[in-house]
Write an enzyme that holds these catalytic residues in place. Structure first.
Site, short mmCIF file in Angstrom:
data_model
loop_
_atom_site.label_atom_id
_atom_site.label_comp_id
_atom_site.label_asym_id
_atom_site.label_seq_id
_atom_site.Cartn_x
_atom_site.Cartn_y
_atom_site.Cartn_z
N ASP A 278 0.89 -1.16 0.00
CA ASP A 278 0.00 0.00 0.00
C ASP A 278 0.92 1.21 0.00
O ASP A 278 1.60 1.47 0.99
CB ASP A 278 -0.88 -0.02 1.25
CG ASP A 278 -1.78 1.22 1.35
OD1 ASP A 278 -1.66 2.11 0.48
OD2 ASP A 278 -2.59 1.28 2.29
N ASN B 131 3.33 2.36 -10.74
CA ASN B 131 2.07 2.50 -11.47
C ASN B 131 0.91 2.91 -10.58
O ASN B 131 -0.06 3.51 -11.05
CB ASN B 131 1.76 1.16 -12.16
CG ASN B 131 0.33 1.11 -12.67
OD1 ASN B 131 0.00 1.73 -13.68
ND2 ASN B 131 -0.55 0.41 -11.95
N SER C 104 1.21 11.02 -16.75
CA SER C 104 0.08 11.18 -17.67
C SER C 104 0.28 12.42 -18.52
O SER C 104 0.90 13.39 -18.07
CB SER C 104 -1.21 11.33 -16.85
OG SER C 104 -2.27 11.76 -17.67
N TYR D 55 -5.68 15.82 -10.09
CA TYR D 55 -4.99 14.72 -10.76
C TYR D 55 -3.84 15.27 -11.61
O TYR D 55 -2.71 14.77 -11.57
CB TYR D 55 -5.97 13.94 -11.64
CG TYR D 55 -5.35 12.73 -12.32
CD1 TYR D 55 -5.09 11.57 -11.60
CD2 TYR D 55 -5.04 12.75 -13.68
CE1 TYR D 55 -4.52 10.46 -12.21
CE2 TYR D 55 -4.47 11.65 -14.30
CZ TYR D 55 -4.21 10.50 -13.56
OH TYR D 55 -3.64 9.41 -14.16
N GLY D 56 -4.12 16.32 -12.36
CA GLY D 56 -3.11 16.94 -13.22
C GLY D 56 -1.91 17.44 -12.43
O GLY D 56 -0.75 17.20 -12.80
N LYS E 92 0.23 14.62 -11.16
CA LYS E 92 1.08 14.03 -12.20
C LYS E 92 2.18 14.99 -12.67
O LYS E 92 3.22 14.55 -13.14
CB LYS E 92 0.21 13.57 -13.39
CG LYS E 92 -0.70 12.37 -13.03
CD LYS E 92 0.09 11.15 -12.56
CE LYS E 92 -0.76 9.89 -12.49
NZ LYS E 92 0.01 8.71 -12.06
N ARG F 136 -8.78 2.01 -21.27
CA ARG F 136 -10.05 1.51 -20.71
C ARG F 136 -9.80 0.80 -19.39
O ARG F 136 -9.46 -0.38 -19.35
CB ARG F 136 -10.74 0.56 -21.70
CG ARG F 136 -11.27 1.26 -22.95
CD ARG F 136 -12.09 0.32 -23.82
NE ARG F 136 -11.31 -0.72 -24.46
CZ ARG F 136 -10.56 -0.56 -25.56
NH1 ARG F 136 -10.48 0.63 -26.13
NH2 ARG F 136 -9.91 -1.58 -26.07
N THR F 137 -9.94 1.54 -18.29
CA THR F 137 -9.77 0.97 -16.95
C THR F 137 -10.90 1.50 -16.08
O THR F 137 -11.68 2.36 -16.51
CB THR F 137 -8.43 1.45 -16.32
OG1 THR F 137 -8.46 2.89 -16.25
CG2 THR F 137 -7.23 1.00 -17.12
#
Length: 276
Positions: free
Chosen positions: A62, A89, A139, A193-194, A197, A231-232
């Site tokens: 974790d 990842n 990303s 999120y941006g 990353k 696609r996740t």
């Protein structure tokens, strides 16, 4: 102590991480560890690969839990004397329509995507063996988010001399600014999120520089990459790439030949280096 080469993929019981493990099981000449927070889900994923005739091993991890990271570190040190391939990842993203307050989204997202990834690197990078490969999954959203930052922030994030401490300060400031509802006024984009990353991509650049300074002779290659729109559970069913297609660039970087002197400290998508 085993002399077998070893690869570890964080957050790999499903999605892109699972596809990376599958590809490494086929191509990496050694032990491949699938990791997950939940041992049950991790073992299920390993069993699924077994049905395909592939052998992955499981270790709990974790990345939000320093004890868990250190347990993996100690295990790798004891059993293998180090690590040959590390693919960072593990990551999270809130859905676009999520109504969780933005400040909470910012704190939770950065805790895992930036600070968790950084903790894994702090503990595991010293274990990297000569000719090792480190892949930090970032990303393209980091590039877009960077363009939406103020000129002052862009300059800091693009700097070739920014330190890890300065980066941590900036990431912490973003979270604090969202709590005070001043993040846009302070030049930040409206994407947690941006920003997380951006942190991963810039961290990768700093780490590559540190490897050059401290371990030049070890030929370790470290890069950040974008797997694409995959696609996740995270990206949804409309995304253009399958998980196996998303795994292509991370796997390419994880398996660079030992005589390769690059890419290193770069940001790649579709196996192509992109200007940061």
């Amino acid at each position: 102590m085993s002399s077998v080469p070893v690869a570890v993929v964080t957050g790999s019981n499903k999605g892109i991480g699972f596809a990376i493990v599958r590809a490494l099981c086929k191509q990496f000449p050694g032990d491949v560890y699938l990791t997950a927070r939940d041992p049950g889900r991790g073992q299920e994923a390993v069993a699924k690969l077994q049905e395909e005739g592939l052998r992955a091993l499981f270790h709990q991890l974790d990345i939000d839990d320093l004890q868990s990271i250190r347990a993996l570190r100690d295990f790798l040190k004891e059993k293998y004397g180090g690590l040959n391939v590390l693919v960072n990842n593990a990551g999270i993203a809130f859905k676009v329509r999520d109504t969780t307050p933005f400040a909470i989204q910012a704190e939770v997202t950065l805790k895992t995507n930036f600070f968790g990834t950084r903790n894994v690197c702090t503990e595991l990078l010293p274990l990297m063996k000569p000719y090792g490969k480190v892949v930090n999954v970032s990303s393209m959203v980091s590039s877009r988010a960077l363009r939406d930052c103020s000129q002052e922030l862009q300059k800091k994030f693009r700097s070739d001399t920014i330190t890890e401490e300065e980066l941590v300060e900036l990431m912490t400031k973003f979270v604090e600014d969202t709590k005070k509802s001043v993040h846009e006024k302070e030049g930040w984009p409206n994407t947690a999120y941006g920003v997380s990353k951006i942190g991963v991509t810039v961290l990768s650049r700093i780490q590559a520089r540190m490897l050059n300074e401290k371990r030049k002779g070890d030929h370790i290659l470290l890069n950040a990459c974008c797997p694409g729109w995959v696609r996740t559970d995270m990206a949804g069913p409309k995304a253009t790439k399958s998980p196996d297609e998303g795994a292509e660039t991370p796997v390419y970087l994880a398996l660079l030949p030992s005589d390769a002197d690059g890419p290193h400290g770069q940001f790649l998508s579709d196996k192509i280096v992109h200007t940061w």
